[in-house]
Enzyme design. Sequence first.
Site, PDB file in Angstrom:
ATOM      1  N   GLU A  52       0.836  -1.215   0.000  1.00 58.93           N
ATOM      2  CA  GLU A  52       0.000   0.000   0.000  1.00 58.93           C
ATOM      3  C   GLU A  52       0.867   1.260   0.000  1.00 58.93           C
ATOM      4  O   GLU A  52       0.580   2.222  -0.711  1.00 58.93           O
ATOM      5  CB  GLU A  52      -0.903   0.049   1.248  1.00 58.93           C
ATOM      6  CG  GLU A  52      -1.863  -1.119   1.388  1.00 58.93           C
ATOM      7  CD  GLU A  52      -1.291  -2.241   2.238  1.00 58.93           C
ATOM      8  OE1 GLU A  52      -0.120  -2.619   2.008  1.00 58.93           O
ATOM      9  OE2 GLU A  52      -1.989  -2.754   3.108  1.00 58.93           O
ATOM     10  N   TRP A 170      14.188 -37.150 -18.031  1.00 56.76           N
ATOM     11  CA  TRP A 170      13.192 -36.255 -17.481  1.00 56.76           C
ATOM     12  C   TRP A 170      11.824 -36.606 -18.028  1.00 56.76           C
ATOM     13  O   TRP A 170      11.697 -36.814 -19.217  1.00 56.76           O
ATOM     14  CB  TRP A 170      13.507 -34.791 -17.823  1.00 56.76           C
ATOM     15  CG  TRP A 170      14.778 -34.333 -17.203  1.00 56.76           C
ATOM     16  CD1 TRP A 170      15.970 -34.126 -17.810  1.00 56.76           C
ATOM     17  CD2 TRP A 170      14.977 -34.008 -15.807  1.00 56.76           C
ATOM     18  NE1 TRP A 170      16.905 -33.686 -16.894  1.00 56.76           N
ATOM     19  CE2 TRP A 170      16.309 -33.608 -15.664  1.00 56.76           C
ATOM     20  CE3 TRP A 170      14.149 -34.010 -14.685  1.00 56.76           C
ATOM     21  CZ2 TRP A 170      16.853 -33.210 -14.444  1.00 56.76           C
ATOM     22  CZ3 TRP A 170      14.687 -33.623 -13.483  1.00 56.76           C
ATOM     23  CH2 TRP A 170      16.026 -33.234 -13.367  1.00 56.76           C
ATOM     24  N   ARG A 184      10.098 -23.826  -5.674  1.00 51.30           N
ATOM     25  CA  ARG A 184      10.926 -24.151  -4.508  1.00 51.30           C
ATOM     26  C   ARG A 184      11.312 -22.908  -3.713  1.00 51.30           C
ATOM     27  O   ARG A 184      11.396 -22.945  -2.481  1.00 51.30           O
ATOM     28  CB  ARG A 184      12.221 -24.850  -4.960  1.00 51.30           C
ATOM     29  CG  ARG A 184      12.044 -26.292  -5.343  1.00 51.30           C
ATOM     30  CD  ARG A 184      13.385 -26.863  -5.767  1.00 51.30           C
ATOM     31  NE  ARG A 184      13.268 -28.282  -6.105  1.00 51.30           N
ATOM     32  CZ  ARG A 184      14.265 -29.022  -6.574  1.00 51.30           C
ATOM     33  NH1 ARG A 184      15.456 -28.469  -6.778  1.00 51.30           N
ATOM     34  NH2 ARG A 184      14.081 -30.302  -6.834  1.00 51.30           N
TER      35      ARG A 184
END
Length: 357
Positions: A52, A170, A184
């Site tokens: 703010e 992968w 992470r």
Amino acid sequence: VDEREAMTRALDLAWRGWGRVHPNPLVGAVVLAGGHPVGEGWHAELGDRHAETVALAAAGERARGATMVVTLEPCAHAGRQPPCTEALIRAGVRRVVAALSDPNPVAAGGAARLSDAGIEVEVGLLADAAAAQNAVFLHRMRDRTRPFVALKLATTMDAKISDANGNSRWISGEVARDYVHWLRAGFDAIAVGGVTARTDDPELTVRGDLRPRVAPVRVVFASDADLPTSLTLVRTAAEVPTVAVVGELASARLVESLEASGVEVERVGDLRTALAKLRARGIDSLLVEGGGRLAGALLADGLVDRYYWVQSPLWVGAGGTPAMAGLPSVHLANAGRWTVVERRALGQDTLLVLDRS
Ligand SMILES: NC(=O)c1ccc[n+]([C@@H]2O[C@H](COP(=O)([O-])OP(=O)(O)OC[C@H]3O[C@@H](n4cnc5c(N)ncnc54)[C@H](OP(=O)(O)O)[C@@H]3O)[C@@H](O)[C@H]2O)c1
């Protein structure tokens, strides 16, 4: 730009504090004057200015008579920063729209303070999205027994997390893997099961563009404490804090060897106690990255709050490791349906973020 669009923008801005502001909440803010955004801000660093205040500074004199759209109720207390309520009153803001009430008893009371000062206050715009964004912070306020637990898995079309030989590198593509490094950075700790630690020999560190303010602690759940000193997690335990959660029957010799390498050991009887021990260590959020048996055990015990599911377009067939092993059988009529918080493409993969309802 209406207030809803401004809140969407404020939520986007708030993400910029990911990995940098926790244990504080993520907060974004937009000052609207005559339907135009005239200032925006976000909480960028722990201890630094609140969203703010940054947005008010950007708006300057244009804040007088304007509307402050902010993802969390402005704070009414002096902590590392002065209370935002007083800055809003001084700036002459006419109306404040907040997505969420502040659950922090120390900082709450902002809406009442603003109303008392004659400012119009509305709380609840896009509250669900704001609550999902600040799930860790909200959990920390409501539940002091364990960390917020998120599970993250990359699975094949046939819901496997490795092929029959244990290969998982992968399954997902590069975009998804970059996303995981970003993810992470916002967690206090990253965990894996013992088999994953031994099979994949992961580093469990953050290696993306976003530098976390504090590097996440690494946690390995290995009932038998069988983690060879050659594993990366054990070898580098002196540099990156690493905790092994072992069973009550784990061999004293293996535990001693881990401790000699700098691994801190928690000896516990069950997962709930293990999580309580981690919370007592100051771990408010835990990202569990597999494998399937640890995932299944946590799910079966109702200990998973969120599932980051990376779905990849390939299948590996028989013998692959199931994404969730050992789940008890549940009658379809009683199966709890999770809430979709986010779904989007990560390259050729699909991210689905689900919260336990
Ligand atoms: N695609 C992915 O996202 C992904 C992610 C991670 C892993 N993987 C792959 O998944 C495979 C490993 O998965 P996995 O299912 O075989 O094993 P896992 O879940 O990694 O490890 C299971 C082990 O966790 C330990 N554990 C401690 N407390 C437990 C509890 N209460 N309940 C259950 N286990 C507990 C036990 O360790 P001890 O054996 O020491 O007693 C158990 O053997 C690997 O091939 C790896 O490459 C893929």
